[in-house]
Design a protein around this motif. Structure first.
Motif, PDB file in Angstrom:
ATOM      1  N   UNK A  87       1.225  -1.187   0.347  1.00  0.00           N
ATOM      2  CA  UNK A  87      -0.164   0.571  -0.596  1.00  0.00           C
ATOM      3  C   UNK A  87       0.988   1.664   0.147  1.00  0.00           C
ATOM      4  N   UNK A  88       2.341   1.121   0.727  1.00  0.00           N
ATOM      5  CA  UNK A  88       2.699   2.594   0.980  1.00  0.00           C
ATOM      6  C   UNK A  88       4.373   2.490   0.159  1.00  0.00           C
ATOM      7  N   UNK A  89       3.973   1.390  -1.308  1.00  0.00           N
ATOM      8  CA  UNK A  89       5.077   1.636  -2.614  1.00  0.00           C
ATOM      9  C   UNK A  89       5.887   0.995  -2.255  1.00  0.00           C
ATOM     10  N   UNK A  90       6.392   0.050  -1.402  1.00  0.00           N
ATOM     11  CA  UNK A  90       7.427  -1.298  -1.288  1.00  0.00           C
ATOM     12  C   UNK A  90       7.011  -2.292  -1.818  1.00  0.00           C
ATOM     13  N   UNK A  91       7.880  -2.058  -3.089  1.00  0.00           N
ATOM     14  CA  UNK A  91       7.562  -3.946  -4.324  1.00  0.00           C
ATOM     15  C   UNK A  91       8.212  -4.462  -3.970  1.00  0.00           C
ATOM     16  N   UNK A 191      10.273   4.745   3.876  1.00  0.00           N
ATOM     17  CA  UNK A 191       8.760   5.098   3.926  1.00  0.00           C
ATOM     18  C   UNK A 191       8.630   6.935   4.266  1.00  0.00           C
ATOM     19  N   UNK A 192       8.780   6.839   5.791  1.00  0.00           N
ATOM     20  CA  UNK A 192       9.109   8.075   6.112  1.00  0.00           C
ATOM     21  C   UNK A 192      10.350   9.457   5.554  1.00  0.00           C
ATOM     22  N   UNK A 193      11.071   9.118   4.683  1.00  0.00           N
ATOM     23  CA  UNK A 193      12.066   9.423   3.942  1.00  0.00           C
ATOM     24  C   UNK A 193      12.780  10.655   5.039  1.00  0.00           C
ATOM     25  N   UNK A 194      13.343   9.897   5.682  1.00  0.00           N
ATOM     26  CA  UNK A 194      14.887   9.796   6.270  1.00  0.00           C
ATOM     27  C   UNK A 194      15.874   9.523   5.702  1.00  0.00           C
ATOM     28  N   UNK A 195      17.372  10.292   6.298  1.00  0.00           N
ATOM     29  CA  UNK A 195      18.210  10.115   5.589  1.00  0.00           C
ATOM     30  C   UNK A 195      18.981   8.569   6.294  1.00  0.00           C
ATOM     31  N   UNK A 196      19.554   7.775   4.745  1.00  0.00           N
ATOM     32  CA  UNK A 196      19.806   6.305   5.377  1.00  0.00           C
ATOM     33  C   UNK A 196      20.604   5.971   4.782  1.00  0.00           C
ATOM     34  N   UNK A 197      22.383   5.863   5.561  1.00  0.00           N
ATOM     35  CA  UNK A 197      23.438   5.119   5.165  1.00  0.00           C
ATOM     36  C   UNK A 197      23.520   4.023   5.052  1.00  0.00           C
ATOM     37  N   UNK A 198      24.461   3.204   4.089  1.00  0.00           N
ATOM     38  CA  UNK A 198      24.191   1.424   3.414  1.00  0.00           C
ATOM     39  C   UNK A 198      23.835   1.038   4.663  1.00  0.00           C
ATOM     40  N   UNK A 199      23.700  -0.142   5.210  1.00  0.00           N
ATOM     41  CA  UNK A 199      23.877  -0.606   6.586  1.00  0.00           C
ATOM     42  C   UNK A 199      23.593  -2.194   6.222  1.00  0.00           C
ATOM     43  N   UNK A 200      24.902  -3.111   7.162  1.00  0.00           N
ATOM     44  CA  UNK A 200      24.072  -4.331   6.796  1.00  0.00           C
ATOM     45  C   UNK A 200      24.184  -5.630   7.953  1.00  0.00           C
ATOM     46  N   UNK A 201      23.683  -6.435   7.968  1.00  0.00           N
ATOM     47  CA  UNK A 201      23.838  -7.212   8.994  1.00  0.00           C
ATOM     48  C   UNK A 201      24.649  -8.921   8.714  1.00  0.00           C
ATOM     49  N   UNK A 202      24.634  -9.726   9.644  1.00  0.00           N
ATOM     50  CA  UNK A 202      24.838 -11.077   9.403  1.00  0.00           C
ATOM     51  C   UNK A 202      24.092 -11.707   9.331  1.00  0.00           C
TER      52      UNK A 202
END
Length: 372
Positions: A87-91, A191-202
């Motif tokens: 509904x919020x545009x995440x494909x 969805x909140x249009x916050x700034x995101x730096x690439x992050x990852x988890x194991x």
């Protein structure tokens, strides 16, 4: 430390850093546009291509395996959350990455199905998947392009197709906290249009099987085919002991005769054999009891060998099965064949007369072992 050793140490450090950078670089494609060109079938019979990747707000690629325990933990969470994501545009697109013929039999022991396209379709219906479930098991185009090694894995891209997160779907030990997990929190930021730096988890899950792993599965099959198949006589006392003995594992009994339903017996024994290979390392015990004369033992043994059924195989003359016959279902007119699954406490579970449904048998084994 002398100058020569210092130089060697510096070279090693530089090499390790370069190697680490190369490995990290291979783990992700920074942009959706960098993903290899593909045209892959979904369980809805639609052919999916690169054009289907872009989402209005972002794109989420998830890699799931039918047979992976951790993938199964998150199935319902993905379905539930995708209602809002869509509904919020995440494909959301979900890929099945395994080259299924390379999966070892015992690696299937925690699932009711494997990773074939047919089994993907069945799983999608049973679990009410509300997202494209796409088969990448043949050429593994997307899997190799993103260098995915474990299921489940998630790759989240923002609306311009930039990778912002890769890693686990959540804490598999606390799936109820999925909404608090890294993946869902990154989706909220998008969805909140916050700034995101690439992050990852194991990741924690099941290693993906590739075509190059096929030789391992073939070696296991050859080993199974060379296992010794025996057939021994069992008197009534011995058979009754097998029935009444309480154990820590489920027991499955199959009673058959050389003089009734030979074609059905052959099919049933092959079905039992294939499922036994899957579940035996989890403790399942299988007993087959053939009713035949001493002079017919060789014929019965050959049938068991053709089925590659290296379980506990016995024969008797027929009068010894008084107690075992009480496990038979009331349906049908003929005495054999019949089967019965018992828990470790000897409670009756699945049982049928005549032809055994392979899927029902597998699910029955799985459920009984899981509850054991």
């Amino acid at each position: 430390m002398n100058a020569e050793n210092i130089i060697k140490t510096v070279k090693v450090i530089i090499l390790l850093k370069l190697l680490n950078t190369a490995i990290l670089g291979e783990e992700k494609k920074d942009l959706l546009s960098e993903i290899a060109v593909f045209a892959l079938p979904g369980v809805d019979s639609k052919l999916y291509t690169n054009k289907d990747l872009i989402g209005k707000s972002g794109t989420l690629l998830i890699f799931l395996s039918n047979h992976c325990k951790i993938s199964q933990v998150f199935q319902k969470k993905i379905v539930d959350n995708n209602r809002e994501w869509k509904l919020r545009g995440i494909n959301l697109l979900v890929f099945s990455p395994n080259y299924e013929n390379a999966i070892l039999p015992d690696e299937l022991a925690y699932s009711d199905s494997g990773d074939s396209y047919k089994e993907m379709k069945e799983r999608a219906v049973r679990e009410s998947y509300n997202f494209p479930f796409i088969y990448d098991g043949k050429e593994q185009i997307i899997t190799k392009s993103l260098n995915v090694r474990i299921t489940p894995s998630a790759y989240l891209y923002d609306k311009v197709g930039r990778l912002v997160y890769s890693g686990r779907l959540g804490n598999h030990e606390k799936p109820e906290e999925f909404e608090k997990g890294e993946l869902n929190q990154n989706i909220k930021k998008i969805l909140n249009k916050d700034d995101i730096e690439f992050n990852r988890t194991r990741n924690f899950g099941t290693a993906i099987k590739f075509r190059k792993d096929l030789h391992l599965a073939e070696n296991v099959k050859r080993r199974y085919s060379s296992e010794t198949v025996q057939l021994n006589y069992a008197d009534e006392r011995r058979l009754n002991f097998f029935i009444k003995q309480k154990t820590n594992y489920p027991k499955f009994f199959y009673v058959w005769s050389l003089h009734e339903n030979q074609k059905q017996n052959r099919e049933n024994l092959i079905t039992i054999s294939s499922n036994y290979k899957i579940f035996r390392k989890r403790g399942l015990k299988v007993y087959t009891i053939c009713i035949c004369k001493d002079s017919e033992k060789g014929v019965a043994l050959e049938i068991l060998k053709q089925a590659q059924l290296s379980s506990y195989n016995y024969y008797c003359l027929g009068k010894e099965i008084t107690e075992i016959s009480k496990m038979r279902s009331s349906e049908g007119n003929k005495t054999t064949p019949f089967c019965r699954l018992l828990t470790g406490e000897n409670h009756f579970k699945f049982g049928t007369n005549g032809l055994i449904d392979a899927r029902i048998l597998r699910v029955s084994f799985l459920q009984t072992l899981n509850a054991n």
